[in-house]
Enzyme design. Structure first.
Site, PDB file in Angstrom:
ATOM      1  N   TYR A 158      -5.246   5.599  -9.124  1.00 51.11           N
ATOM      2  CA  TYR A 158      -6.302   4.949  -8.706  1.00 51.11           C
ATOM      3  C   TYR A 158      -7.749   5.558  -9.392  1.00 51.11           C
ATOM      4  O   TYR A 158      -8.567   4.524  -9.875  1.00 51.11           O
ATOM      5  CB  TYR A 158      -6.526   4.937  -7.115  1.00 51.11           C
ATOM      6  CG  TYR A 158      -5.907   4.062  -6.469  1.00 51.11           C
ATOM      7  CD1 TYR A 158      -6.150   2.845  -5.867  1.00 51.11           C
ATOM      8  CD2 TYR A 158      -4.601   4.705  -5.989  1.00 51.11           C
ATOM      9  CE1 TYR A 158      -5.357   2.181  -5.297  1.00 51.11           C
ATOM     10  CE2 TYR A 158      -3.670   3.964  -5.281  1.00 51.11           C
ATOM     11  CZ  TYR A 158      -3.913   2.742  -4.819  1.00 51.11           C
ATOM     12  OH  TYR A 158      -3.261   1.746  -4.213  1.00 51.11           O
ATOM     13  N   CYS A 178       0.821  -1.121   0.151  1.00 43.99           N
ATOM     14  CA  CYS A 178       0.041  -0.114  -0.100  1.00 43.99           C
ATOM     15  C   CYS A 178       0.865   1.262  -0.028  1.00 43.99           C
ATOM     16  O   CYS A 178       1.657   1.670   1.027  1.00 43.99           O
ATOM     17  CB  CYS A 178      -0.949  -0.116   1.239  1.00 43.99           C
ATOM     18  SG  CYS A 178      -1.902   1.519   1.407  1.00 43.99           S
ATOM     19  N   TRP A 195      -7.904  -7.040   5.149  1.00 39.18           N
ATOM     20  CA  TRP A 195      -6.385  -7.416   5.151  1.00 39.18           C
ATOM     21  C   TRP A 195      -6.182  -8.175   6.286  1.00 39.18           C
ATOM     22  O   TRP A 195      -7.030  -8.542   7.222  1.00 39.18           O
ATOM     23  CB  TRP A 195      -5.753  -5.989   5.549  1.00 39.18           C
ATOM     24  CG  TRP A 195      -5.745  -4.882   4.510  1.00 39.18           C
ATOM     25  CD1 TRP A 195      -6.327  -3.808   4.899  1.00 39.18           C
ATOM     26  CD2 TRP A 195      -4.989  -4.846   3.553  1.00 39.18           C
ATOM     27  NE1 TRP A 195      -6.080  -2.707   3.905  1.00 39.18           N
ATOM     28  CE2 TRP A 195      -5.269  -3.445   2.895  1.00 39.18           C
ATOM     29  CE3 TRP A 195      -3.860  -5.559   2.864  1.00 39.18           C
ATOM     30  CZ2 TRP A 195      -4.531  -3.099   1.844  1.00 39.18           C
ATOM     31  CZ3 TRP A 195      -3.316  -5.094   1.762  1.00 39.18           C
ATOM     32  CH2 TRP A 195      -3.537  -3.915   1.220  1.00 39.18           C
TER      33      TRP A 195
END
Length: 335
Positions: free
Chosen positions: A187, A53, A89
């Site tokens: 994104y 990330c 996650w």
């Protein structure tokens, strides 16, 4: 404890025109010494991140550069999201698949324990108060600034100043641009659900990269001879660009290595303490090419791209020649 059934199976982050609209952060109480702020105490918090990330990566870079490793512990989730009915996650990299400090298997557990009505995606980075067993801050946009300012009592000796007071207004203004047009810009390309939305995001992204290329043809870093918070934020996107975004998010006008100055700049940072050793290209590639991202409905794929050649990140870049200083790697002098 399994993730709550209250959590929504899908998360809608799309505007009516098909453009991507990132969800807001839930836990935004600032760190500080004023009433109502999160107390700054060594050993009290655990920073949870994923090496894949970019938002989490920049907090780990700053933690490393400033020497906050002993003050703030680090928990790591897998780059591969678990196959659940919702996006999550997982601590599958840890022994028995649980974080050894928090005692949880899925990140959503701490989000829901803190706020039982939470229905968004559990995101990294997130600071967890170990004494209360609660998520207290997942504000990735400001977290590095807290590390750079109110966490100063725990900085290592001669720690660099990544957020010089006399430049903060300029850094904040540039950070806004980098966020909207580059960090989140990739994104907006990758998650667009209409051709128009995709092309608008694509054009905005590369227009800004072209401007940054021109800027970096004249100076070593974004604010001259010293690394600042803005360089950290730009770096995490550049590091993922060729290995992931170029193909996975269709940002395919240019590879970063096809820009003369952005490419040298990215390698200059990669070869600087705190940047390269926290950059995990395998985790990045696995996350963006093999794992789900924000949609649990993504179809499973089984092919990991073989390229690109990652050895070139260690190649000589001679960016120090743009600096007025002889040192090869230079970060702004500490307080």
């Amino acid at each position: 404890m399994a993730p709550s059934e209250q959590q929504s199976k899908t998360v809608t982050e799309l505007n009516k025109d098909g453009s991507f609209n990132r969800q807001r952060n839930r836990f935004t109480t600032p760190f500080g010494n004023q009433p109502g702020e999160l107390p700054v105490e060594a050993g009290r918090y655990r920073l949870v991140w994923s090496a894949a990330c970019p938002w989490a990566h920049r907090s780990v870079i700053v933690r490393k550069v400033l020497g906050l490793e002993d003050a703030i512990s680090l928990g790591t989730v897998s780059p591969m999201r678990p196959r659940l009915q919702h996006v999550d996650w997982e601590f599958s990299l840890d022994k028995e698949g649980m974080d050894p400090i928090l005692g949880i298997r899925y990140l959503s557990e701490i989000y829901l324990k803190t706020d039982p009505n939470y229905s968004g995606r559990p995101t990294v980075p997130v600071m967890v108060d170990i004494t209360k067993d609660q998520a207290v801050n997942n504000d990735y946009f400001k977290l590095t600034n807290y590390f750079e300012t109110v966490w100063a009592p725990f900085h290592k000796r001669n720690a660099p100043d990544l957020y010089p007071e006399h430049l903060r207004d300029e850094i904040d203004a540039l950070n806004e641009i980098i966020f909207h047009e580059v960090n989140n810009g990739v994104y907006k390309c990758g998650f667009a659900h209409s051709q128009d939305a995709y092309e608008q995001a694509y054009d905005m992204l590369f227009a800004r990269l072209d401007q940054l290329e021109e800027c970096l043809s004249k100076q070593r870093f974004l604010f001259g001879d010293f690394i600042t918070d803005s360089d950290v934020r730009l770096y995490t996107t550049l590091a993922r660009f060729d290995a992931a975004y170029y193909t996975a998010f269709r940002t395919n006008r240019n590879l970063i290595r096809e820009f003369d100055h952005l490419w040298g700049y990215a390698r200059d940072l990669y070869q600087t303490t705190g940047f390269g050793e926290t950059t995990d290209f395998d985790a990045i590639k696995r996350h963006y090419h093999l794992s789900i991202t924000i949609s649990p409905d993504k179809q499973e794929v089984n092919i990991l791209p073989k390229g690109p050649d990652l050895s070139v990140w260690d190649s000589q870049q001679n960016r120090y020649k743009l600096s007025n200083h002889e040192e090869k790697f230079l970060i702004h002098a500490g307080k």
